[in-house]
Design an enzyme around this catalytic site. Structure first.
Site, short mmCIF file in Angstrom:
data_model
loop_
_atom_site.label_atom_id
_atom_site.label_comp_id
_atom_site.label_asym_id
_atom_site.label_seq_id
_atom_site.Cartn_x
_atom_site.Cartn_y
_atom_site.Cartn_z
N HIS A 1 0.83 -1.21 0.00
CA HIS A 1 0.00 0.00 0.00
C HIS A 1 0.86 1.27 0.00
CE1 HIS A 1 -3.39 -2.69 1.77
NE2 HIS A 1 -3.28 -2.82 0.46
N HIS B 1 -7.13 -8.11 -8.06
CA HIS B 1 -7.43 -8.98 -6.91
C HIS B 1 -7.75 -8.05 -5.74
CE1 HIS B 1 -5.09 -11.50 -9.60
NE2 HIS B 1 -5.52 -12.58 -8.96
N SER C 1 -6.50 -2.31 -0.76
CA SER C 1 -6.00 -1.52 -1.89
C SER C 1 -7.10 -0.79 -2.68
CB SER C 1 -5.17 -2.41 -2.82
OG SER C 1 -5.89 -3.56 -3.20
N GLU D 1 -12.86 -9.21 -8.08
CA GLU D 1 -12.72 -10.04 -6.88
C GLU D 1 -13.50 -11.32 -7.11
OE1 GLU D 1 -10.92 -10.30 -4.02
OE2 GLU D 1 -12.12 -12.11 -3.77
N ASP E 1 -12.47 -13.38 -12.62
CA ASP E 1 -11.01 -13.54 -12.61
C ASP E 1 -10.37 -12.26 -13.15
OD1 ASP E 1 -8.39 -14.11 -13.25
OD2 ASP E 1 -8.82 -16.13 -13.96
N GLY E 2 -9.61 -11.59 -12.31
CA GLY E 2 -9.02 -10.31 -12.69
C GLY E 2 -7.92 -10.43 -13.73
N ASP F 1 -2.42 -8.43 -7.33
CA ASP F 1 -2.10 -8.88 -5.97
C ASP F 1 -2.72 -10.24 -5.68
OD1 ASP F 1 -1.42 -8.90 -3.27
OD2 ASP F 1 -3.07 -7.58 -2.68
#
Ligand code: SAM
Length: 281
Positions: free
Chosen positions: A19, A42, A104, A122, A145-146, A166
């Protein structure tokens, strides 16, 4: 099956490193008037209650954000900006949570302007639902699915984008999929800023990932790693890293100041350490 829940780890040393770098990159983006796109592949749940049954189980935040907060008066500007952003984020999104830590996506929303755009992915339905409740007004949120979804967002209309990747790496194929995804992303949008978080593990699973990312952008990258203790046996994360492709030019200089402070505050006595490696044109 998704068993990872970020709530167990919220505010730990890995969140602090990730972060901090997220805030410094966003701060750079905000220095130009042109709007930009922020993508979180994510995203997690958004806001975490550090007193709930998840975060309090191992209380990982005590060796992360709590140590930064205790050192508030002696922090360099980079870490002060990070801490102020976390505080403001809790004020805005965590009003009902006395002891909170933001994820985030909310860190980003705290900083973005109305003209900027945000897209969060997510895959866990419960965490996606929590994120929706907090952020639906300000961002597009997709239960998907990112890594697969990123492609369709590039190149952005604004021609400026920061993508945070991430993954939990529960599925070991993620190490390879991240590299393949970024290979495709750079073909579609070569000038985007892409930041990838990864764990430092005794068996070295992260090494091929880092090498693959370096090969994608050998002349323009930054790698920051913070080990908070020495390796212990064959298992267990002993620290984490962030690999940034096309980093803002000042980021290396900022981390040259901030990383030794993180090491001093977060690493166990006489163990661990930090490394910073970068190439920029
Ligand atoms: N980025 C968040 C932060 O810093 O606050 C933490 C994210 S956590 C490390 C990883 C998240 O990714 C988990 O919430 C998990 O459910 C989710 N996830 C796992 N695989 C995914 C995928 N393929 N696409 C999108 N989300 C995924």
């Amino acid at each position: 099956m998704l068993s990872y829940r970020h709530g167990f780890h919220a505010g730990n040393h890995a969140d602090v490193l990730k972060h901090l770098i997220e805030v410094l990159i966003l701060d750079h983006f905000l220095r130009k008037e042109t709007p930009f796109l922020y993508v979180d592949t994510h995203a997690g749940a958004g806001m975490y209650d550090l007193d709930d049954r998840f975060a309090s189980r191992n209380a990982e935040y005590r060796s992360g954000i709590s140590k930064i907060q205790h050192a508030r008066r002696e922090l360099p500007a980079e870490l002060r900006l990070y801490l102020e952003t976390i505080d403001q984020c809790c004020d805005q999104f965590g009003k009902d949570i006395p002891h909170c830590y933001p994820g985030s996506p909310l860190v980003a929303l705290q900083m973005l302007r109305d003209k900027d755009k945000a897209h969060f992915f997510e895959l866990h339905p419960a965490d996606c639902d929590l994120l929706q409740k907090q952020a639906y007004r300000h961002a597009k949120i997709t239960l998907a699915d990112g890594l697969a979804g990123l492609k369709a967002l590039l190149p952005p209309a604004s021609r400026r984008a920061f993508v945070l990747i991430d993954p939990p790496y529960e599925d070991k194929r993620d190490y390879r999929t991240v590299v393949d995804t970024l290979h495709g992303a750079l073909k579609r949008f070569a000038t985007g800023v892409y930041a990838v978080w990864y764990p430092l593990l005794p068996k070295g699973e992260h090494r091929d990932l880092v090498e693959g990312l370096r090969q994608l952008s050998p002349e323009y990258y930054l790698k920051a790693e913070l080990a908070t203790h020495d390796e212990r046996g064959d298992y267990g994360m002993y620290g984490s890293g962030m690999f940034v492709i096309n980093p803002p030019w000042k980021l290396a200089q900022q981390l040259e100041t901030a990383l030794p402070v993180l090491d001093k505050l977060l690493s166990e006595e006489g163990q661990g350490g930090q490394t910073l490696e970068f190439r920029q044109p």
